[in-house]
Every structure is written in C-alpha cells, then in structure tokens.
Scaffold this motif. Sequence first.
Motif, PDB file in Angstrom:
ATOM      1  N   GLY A 162      61.647 -68.289  76.294  1.00 28.79           N
ATOM      2  CA  GLY A 162      60.881 -68.701  77.462  1.00 28.79           C
ATOM      3  C   GLY A 162      60.549 -67.599  78.446  1.00 28.79           C
ATOM      4  O   GLY A 162      60.007 -67.884  79.512  1.00 28.79           O
ATOM      5  N   SER A 163      60.856 -66.357  78.132  1.00 27.85           N
ATOM      6  CA  SER A 163      60.449 -65.260  79.016  1.00 27.85           C
ATOM      7  C   SER A 163      58.935 -65.295  79.154  1.00 27.85           C
ATOM      8  O   SER A 163      58.218 -65.605  78.199  1.00 27.85           O
ATOM      9  N   MET A 164      58.436 -64.973  80.339  1.00 28.68           N
ATOM     10  CA  MET A 164      57.005 -65.045  80.612  1.00 28.68           C
ATOM     11  C   MET A 164      56.475 -63.681  81.027  1.00 28.68           C
ATOM     12  O   MET A 164      56.967 -63.083  81.974  1.00 28.68           O
ATOM     13  N   GLY A 205      51.421 -57.289  81.359  1.00 30.94           N
ATOM     14  CA  GLY A 205      52.455 -57.307  80.330  1.00 30.94           C
ATOM     15  C   GLY A 205      53.859 -57.342  80.884  1.00 30.94           C
ATOM     16  O   GLY A 205      54.827 -57.403  80.132  1.00 30.94           O
ATOM     17  N   TYR A 206      54.005 -57.347  82.207  1.00 25.43           N
ATOM     18  CA  TYR A 206      55.330 -57.278  82.834  1.00 25.43           C
ATOM     19  C   TYR A 206      55.996 -58.657  82.842  1.00 25.43           C
ATOM     20  O   TYR A 206      55.354 -59.681  83.064  1.00 25.43           O
ATOM     21  N   CYS A 207      57.309 -58.658  82.612  1.00 27.64           N
ATOM     22  CA  CYS A 207      58.111 -59.880  82.605  1.00 27.64           C
ATOM     23  C   CYS A 207      59.086 -59.859  83.775  1.00 27.64           C
ATOM     24  O   CYS A 207      59.804 -58.880  83.971  1.00 27.64           O
ATOM     25  N   GLU A 208      59.114 -60.947  84.528  1.00 27.09           N
ATOM     26  CA  GLU A 208      60.014 -61.056  85.679  1.00 27.09           C
ATOM     27  C   GLU A 208      61.188 -61.991  85.433  1.00 27.09           C
ATOM     28  O   GLU A 208      62.057 -62.098  86.283  1.00 27.09           O
ATOM     29  N   ASN A 209      61.223 -62.695  84.313  1.00 28.37           N
ATOM     30  CA  ASN A 209      62.257 -63.714  84.133  1.00 28.37           C
ATOM     31  C   ASN A 209      62.863 -63.688  82.732  1.00 28.37           C
ATOM     32  O   ASN A 209      62.350 -63.046  81.829  1.00 28.37           O
ATOM     33  N   GLY A 210      63.948 -64.415  82.580  1.00 32.49           N
ATOM     34  CA  GLY A 210      64.545 -64.622  81.265  1.00 32.49           C
ATOM     35  C   GLY A 210      65.178 -63.385  80.672  1.00 32.49           C
ATOM     36  O   GLY A 210      65.424 -62.387  81.344  1.00 32.49           O
ATOM     37  N   ASP A 211      65.392 -63.473  79.369  1.00 31.61           N
ATOM     38  CA  ASP A 211      66.084 -62.398  78.651  1.00 31.61           C
ATOM     39  C   ASP A 211      65.287 -61.095  78.593  1.00 31.61           C
ATOM     40  O   ASP A 211      65.855 -60.036  78.377  1.00 31.61           O
ATOM     41  N   ALA A 212      63.976 -61.173  78.789  1.00 33.38           N
ATOM     42  CA  ALA A 212      63.134 -59.974  78.741  1.00 33.38           C
ATOM     43  C   ALA A 212      62.789 -59.447  80.134  1.00 33.38           C
ATOM     44  O   ALA A 212      61.920 -58.579  80.275  1.00 33.38           O
TER      45      ALA A 212
END
Length: 144
Positions: free
Chosen positions: A80-82, A88-95
């Motif tokens: 569920g990482s977004m 392309g940047y991810c602010e949440n979850g495992d990534a």
Amino acid sequence: MTSRHRLTSVDTVREEGSWVFTARDEHGDDEEFFLVPCEDDDRPAVEAWVNSCTHEAQRLYREGVGAVVRNGDIVCPKHGSMFDSCSGYCENGDAADTTLPSVEIDVEDGQVYLTDEDVRFLYEGTMNDDGDDDGPDSTSHLQF
C-alpha cells in the motif's frame, strides 16, 4: 544528439490510466517501465518509472490491471505504499522516503518518446506477458 523512440500517445496513457513497455538498460538487462499521467504544470503530461516498488521487487503495473493510481499516487499492491505519479516520491508505508527510478522521456505534440540514452526500447508490454499474473505476492491483495 539524443535518439528517441515513439512509445505511445498521451491520450492513450490517460485513457488506459497507465502504459507499460520493456527495454534493455545500460547493463544489458531487460526491464519493465510504465507511464502514468502526471497533472503538474512543471512536468510533462506523463512520467515514466521502473516497474518495481522500491521496498521489494513488486510490480506496480500488472497485466490486466495496469498501475493503480489513486488521487495522483501510484499504489503498491503489496503493502500500500503510495508514490507520487509526478515525482515518484513515497511518503508512507514500507517504501517511505524513497523515490521510484525514472527513465527519460519527452512529450511532443501529444506523443511520448523514450529519450534515455541508457535504455533501448524492446517492445510494448511486460516481459512475461502471458496473462497469467495472479497478482501480488501478498495476503493483502489491494485493488481499487
């Protein structure tokens, strides 16, 4: 001079929600890349990303489903990482705090061109385009 290969049209990416192709990278390895719409005035109408979550080698674009994009974010179907579809940047979850690797493209007159000198277009579609993708290797199986 940069060589370029026409991939598809911006309209196709917008209509389908995403578009995938396979190319050979600078190391001679075949890799999947996907295009998604980007609604940011400072960027092209679409962006191109490596088809793999930065947390684990999980495809973000799957045959028959495409890339799941919700509110301008690409959603990893495993955890569920977004990832922001434009940066392309991810602010949440495992990534969290990672950025998807990109590939250089140009948009001109509504057409999308691969312009990355380190990547050579091979074909439209995924490497294992056999229609046998049962989804992510996970128990969550996020779908929208």
